[in-house]
Motif scaffolding. Structure first.
Motif, PDB file in Angstrom:
ATOM      1  N   LEU A   1      16.723   0.998  34.937  1.00  0.00           N
ATOM      2  CA  LEU A   1      15.779   0.675  33.867  1.00  0.00           C
ATOM      3  C   LEU A   1      15.795  -0.141  33.454  1.00  0.00           C
ATOM      4  CD1 LEU A   1      14.919   4.729  34.134  1.00  0.00           C
ATOM      5  CD2 LEU A   1      13.790   3.251  35.711  1.00  0.00           C
ATOM      6  N   ARG A   2      16.320  -0.206  32.669  1.00  0.00           N
ATOM      7  CA  ARG A   2      17.551  -0.722  31.159  1.00  0.00           C
ATOM      8  C   ARG A   2      17.070  -2.832  31.511  1.00  0.00           C
ATOM      9  NH1 ARG A   2      22.604  -1.375  28.731  1.00  0.00           N
ATOM     10  NH2 ARG A   2      22.133  -1.963  26.670  1.00  0.00           N
ATOM     11  N   SER A   3      17.960  -2.725  32.581  1.00  0.00           N
ATOM     12  CA  SER A   3      17.260  -4.879  33.420  1.00  0.00           C
ATOM     13  C   SER A   3      15.910  -4.747  33.660  1.00  0.00           C
ATOM     14  CB  SER A   3      18.266  -4.824  34.566  1.00  0.00           C
ATOM     15  OG  SER A   3      17.530  -3.859  35.461  1.00  0.00           O
ATOM     16  N   GLY A   4      15.475  -3.938  34.060  1.00  0.00           N
ATOM     17  CA  GLY A   4      13.525  -4.072  34.661  1.00  0.00           C
ATOM     18  C   GLY A   4      13.647  -5.097  35.310  1.00  0.00           C
ATOM     19  N   LYS A   5      14.588  -4.709  36.039  1.00  0.00           N
ATOM     20  CA  LYS A   5      14.650  -5.218  37.916  1.00  0.00           C
ATOM     21  C   LYS A   5      13.380  -4.625  38.870  1.00  0.00           C
ATOM     22  CE  LYS A   5      19.207  -7.036  37.720  1.00  0.00           C
ATOM     23  NZ  LYS A   5      21.221  -6.931  38.341  1.00  0.00           N
ATOM     24  N   GLN A   6      12.352  -4.750  38.408  1.00  0.00           N
ATOM     25  CA  GLN A   6      11.330  -4.151  39.198  1.00  0.00           C
ATOM     26  C   GLN A   6      11.567  -4.470  40.611  1.00  0.00           C
ATOM     27  OE1 GLN A   6       7.785  -4.233  38.030  1.00  0.00           O
ATOM     28  NE2 GLN A   6       8.641  -5.448  36.319  1.00  0.00           N
ATOM     29  N   THR A   7      11.121  -3.512  41.874  1.00  0.00           N
ATOM     30  CA  THR A   7      10.904  -3.913  43.339  1.00  0.00           C
ATOM     31  C   THR A   7       9.367  -4.127  43.333  1.00  0.00           C
ATOM     32  OG1 THR A   7      12.427  -1.654  44.102  1.00  0.00           O
ATOM     33  CG2 THR A   7      10.385  -2.406  45.240  1.00  0.00           C
ATOM     34  N   PRO A   8       9.297  -5.681  43.617  1.00  0.00           N
ATOM     35  CA  PRO A   8       7.940  -5.619  43.652  1.00  0.00           C
ATOM     36  C   PRO A   8       6.731  -5.014  44.562  1.00  0.00           C
ATOM     37  CG  PRO A   8       9.492  -7.716  44.044  1.00  0.00           C
ATOM     38  CD  PRO A   8       9.917  -6.239  44.620  1.00  0.00           C
ATOM     39  N   VAL A   9       5.528  -5.389  44.647  1.00  0.00           N
ATOM     40  CA  VAL A   9       4.896  -4.792  45.593  1.00  0.00           C
ATOM     41  C   VAL A   9       4.330  -5.506  46.536  1.00  0.00           C
ATOM     42  CG1 VAL A   9       3.886  -2.588  43.515  1.00  0.00           C
ATOM     43  CG2 VAL A   9       3.076  -4.473  43.835  1.00  0.00           C
ATOM     44  N   LYS A  10       4.227  -5.142  47.621  1.00  0.00           N
ATOM     45  CA  LYS A  10       3.349  -6.365  48.595  1.00  0.00           C
ATOM     46  C   LYS A  10       1.720  -5.506  48.463  1.00  0.00           C
ATOM     47  CE  LYS A  10       6.728  -8.218  50.653  1.00  0.00           C
ATOM     48  NZ  LYS A  10       7.164  -8.571  50.856  1.00  0.00           N
ATOM     49  N   LEU A  11       0.561  -6.965  47.955  1.00  0.00           N
ATOM     50  CA  LEU A  11      -0.696  -6.467  47.616  1.00  0.00           C
ATOM     51  C   LEU A  11      -1.451  -7.711  48.618  1.00  0.00           C
ATOM     52  CD1 LEU A  11      -2.429  -6.500  44.132  1.00  0.00           C
ATOM     53  CD2 LEU A  11      -3.461  -8.299  46.310  1.00  0.00           C
ATOM     54  N   SER A  12      -2.515  -6.552  48.633  1.00  0.00           N
ATOM     55  CA  SER A  12      -2.823  -6.947  50.249  1.00  0.00           C
ATOM     56  C   SER A  12      -4.412  -6.613  50.083  1.00  0.00           C
ATOM     57  CB  SER A  12      -2.597  -7.148  51.387  1.00  0.00           C
ATOM     58  OG  SER A  12      -2.994  -5.283  51.110  1.00  0.00           O
ATOM     59  N   PHE A  13      -5.676  -7.844  50.386  1.00  0.00           N
ATOM     60  CA  PHE A  13      -6.917  -7.712  49.955  1.00  0.00           C
ATOM     61  C   PHE A  13      -7.442  -8.387  50.889  1.00  0.00           C
ATOM     62  CE2 PHE A  13      -6.275 -10.952  47.345  1.00  0.00           C
ATOM     63  CZ  PHE A  13      -6.906 -11.779  47.325  1.00  0.00           C
ATOM     64  N   ASN A  14      -8.594  -8.393  51.833  1.00  0.00           N
ATOM     65  CA  ASN A  14      -9.597  -8.633  52.395  1.00  0.00           C
ATOM     66  C   ASN A  14     -10.837  -8.284  52.817  1.00  0.00           C
ATOM     67  OD1 ASN A  14      -9.570  -6.656  54.413  1.00  0.00           O
ATOM     68  ND2 ASN A  14      -7.977  -7.982  55.947  1.00  0.00           N
ATOM     69  N   ASN A  15     -11.939  -9.148  53.125  1.00  0.00           N
ATOM     70  CA  ASN A  15     -12.969  -8.768  53.592  1.00  0.00           C
ATOM     71  C   ASN A  15     -13.860  -7.816  52.358  1.00  0.00           C
ATOM     72  OD1 ASN A  15     -13.532  -9.724  55.896  1.00  0.00           O
ATOM     73  ND2 ASN A  15     -12.269  -7.216  56.721  1.00  0.00           N
ATOM     74  N   GLN A  16     -13.395  -8.440  50.584  1.00  0.00           N
ATOM     75  CA  GLN A  16     -13.973  -7.748  49.322  1.00  0.00           C
ATOM     76  C   GLN A  16     -15.239  -8.896  49.492  1.00  0.00           C
ATOM     77  OE1 GLN A  16     -12.662  -4.958  49.259  1.00  0.00           O
ATOM     78  NE2 GLN A  16     -11.551  -5.257  50.218  1.00  0.00           N
ATOM     79  N   ASP A  17     -16.639  -8.301  49.313  1.00  0.00           N
ATOM     80  CA  ASP A  17     -17.314  -9.646  49.540  1.00  0.00           C
ATOM     81  C   ASP A  17     -17.353  -9.743  47.645  1.00  0.00           C
ATOM     82  OD1 ASP A  17     -17.390  -9.956  52.294  1.00  0.00           O
ATOM     83  OD2 ASP A  17     -18.808  -8.371  52.805  1.00  0.00           O
ATOM     84  N   THR A  18     -17.470  -8.670  47.373  1.00  0.00           N
ATOM     85  CA  THR A  18     -17.827  -8.805  45.521  1.00  0.00           C
ATOM     86  C   THR A  18     -17.181  -8.484  44.691  1.00  0.00           C
ATOM     87  OG1 THR A  18     -18.575  -6.741  45.139  1.00  0.00           O
ATOM     88  CG2 THR A  18     -20.408  -8.071  46.285  1.00  0.00           C
ATOM     89  N   PHE A  19     -17.008  -9.276  43.385  1.00  0.00           N
ATOM     90  CA  PHE A  19     -16.190  -9.055  42.327  1.00  0.00           C
ATOM     91  C   PHE A  19     -15.894  -7.857  42.315  1.00  0.00           C
ATOM     92  CE2 PHE A  19     -15.706 -13.834  40.572  1.00  0.00           C
ATOM     93  CZ  PHE A  19     -14.875 -14.051  41.628  1.00  0.00           C
ATOM     94  N   GLU A  20     -16.844  -6.787  42.811  1.00  0.00           N
ATOM     95  CA  GLU A  20     -15.847  -5.305  41.840  1.00  0.00           C
ATOM     96  C   GLU A  20     -15.477  -5.147  42.894  1.00  0.00           C
ATOM     97  OE1 GLU A  20     -20.140  -6.467  39.662  1.00  0.00           O
ATOM     98  OE2 GLU A  20     -19.640  -7.200  42.139  1.00  0.00           O
ATOM     99  N   LYS A  21     -15.610  -5.369  44.395  1.00  0.00           N
ATOM    100  CA  LYS A  21     -15.048  -4.686  45.170  1.00  0.00           C
ATOM    101  C   LYS A  21     -13.811  -5.118  45.140  1.00  0.00           C
ATOM    102  CE  LYS A  21     -19.079  -4.313  48.680  1.00  0.00           C
ATOM    103  NZ  LYS A  21     -19.605  -4.484  50.222  1.00  0.00           N
ATOM    104  N   LEU A  22     -13.714  -6.756  44.974  1.00  0.00           N
ATOM    105  CA  LEU A  22     -12.307  -6.921  45.110  1.00  0.00           C
ATOM    106  C   LEU A  22     -11.688  -6.110  43.980  1.00  0.00           C
ATOM    107  CD1 LEU A  22     -10.300  -9.437  45.067  1.00  0.00           C
ATOM    108  CD2 LEU A  22     -10.825 -10.557  44.623  1.00  0.00           C
TER     109      LEU A  22
END
Length: 344
Positions: free
Chosen positions: A98-119
């Motif tokens: 926790l002190r090191s700040g060595k996070q585990t990255p998240v796999k972020l995905s998106f598609n078919n978001q037709d508006t900025f609100e949905k994105l």
């Protein structure tokens, strides 16, 4: 003799006490204390009391963790993020992580978001940034203009894919990385292909959005793209039904279900009406995925100018070179729609 025995007894007791204290000290620091594995999410601006509550479900004993954390000055060096907790970690291992700040990255995905609100809604489910801050960042007029977009084309900067992010990424940092990914996506090969088509990056993405809405068949997309490019080249109107649906939803609401474009719909007064207006609409009508963008850049060369949804191979199209052949295909499709009871 009794004095010697007394001294030996005292020494023995001191050894026992010393051994006990040493064992207790060592156990607090190095004995396994996590009872399960999982992800620990520490929000930005968290205080140690917040971390204590968040980590509590992972610990067999909480007090030794608190003791070690204070000894290592962790309460003054809290770093937000997502941390992978494994079963059997010692307090020393846990606090060091926790002190090191060595996070585990998240796999972020998106598609078919037709508006900025949905994105914004989709992204806020995967990183710490909330949908409001994301939406404000997406709509930043200065950023949009500085990077060669307009209000109508800005959605095209976000290329659907899976990316690695740290969970505590801010809205602006997310946007910055998406711009970098956009620039990387448009490599020299793709830029040369766009230039050959006499299309800008924004125009390629706009056309790709129409191709994607026209067909869900990835294999058919280069053929559809080729058809629209033929019409653009010869200055024919695209006459793309998905653009009509987009224009109607702008007036009637995004949640409006439109399965059939009616003749009266073709008169809608909108810059997205590609029956009335020649050329491409002002911007993308959807968020095209990479297959649709590459379908435009690698479009099939042919002499088709017309297409109609197939009634024999649902999900694909019947292509035609002449209006007479197209009218035959269109008649079959209208009959099929009527039999299915699709009136809107």
């Amino acid at each position: 003799m009794n004095l010697k025995k007394g001294i030996l007894l005292i020494i023995s007791l001191l050894f026992i006490i010393g051994g006990f204290l040493t064992y207790n000290y060592h156990s607090k620091i190095y004995k396994a204390n996590t009872i399960k594995e999982g992800d620990l999410f520490i929000p930005t601006s968290s205080e140690f009391s917040d971390v204590e509550n968040l980590v509590r479900p992972f610990l067999k004993r909480v007090k030794p963790f608190i003791w070690v954390a204070h000894k290592k000055n962790y309460p003054n060096t809290i770093k937000p993020g997502k941390y992978k907790i494994t079963k059997g970690m010692s307090n020393n291992d846990l606090v060091n992580l926790l002190r090191s700040g060595k996070q585990t990255p998240v796999k972020l995905s998106f598609n078919n978001q037709d508006t900025f609100e949905k994105l914004a809604g989709r992204i806020s489910q995967q990183i710490e940034a909330d949908s409001i801050s994301l939406l404000n960042s997406f709509n930043d007029a200065s950023f949009i203009e500085e990077n060669g977009f307009s209000k109508n084309t800005a959605l095209g900067m976000y290329i659907p894919n899976t990316y690695e992010f740290y969970w505590n990424t801010s809205a602006d940092s997310f946007r910055k990385k998406m711009l970098n990914e956009y620039d990387s996506f448009w490599n020299n090969t793709r830029l040369k292909k766009a230039k050959t088509l006499n299309l800008s990056k924004n125009e390629v993405i706009t056309l790709a959005s129409i191709v994607q809405k026209e067909t869900a068949s990835v294999g058919e997309r280069p053929v559809v793209a080729g058809l629209y490019l033929n019409r653009l080249r010869d200055k024919w109107p695209l006459q793309a039904d998905p653009t009509i649906i987009f224009a109607l939803k702008r007036n009637l609401g995004e949640d409006t279900i439109i399965k059939r474009v009616l003749k009266k719909d073709l008169d809608i007064n909108s810059p997205y009406n590609t029956y009335k207006n020649r050329g491409l609409p002002p911007g993308p009508i959807a968020m095209p995925d990479i297959s649709s963008i590459d379908a435009v850049l690698n479009a099939t060369k042919h002499n088709y100018y017309y297409m109609c949804a197939s009634v024999t191979n649902i999900g694909t199209h019947e292509f035609a070179k002449t209006l007479s052949q197209h009218n035959k295909n269109a008649f079959k499709y209208q009959v099929w729609l009527n039999k299915q009871g699709v009136n809107r």
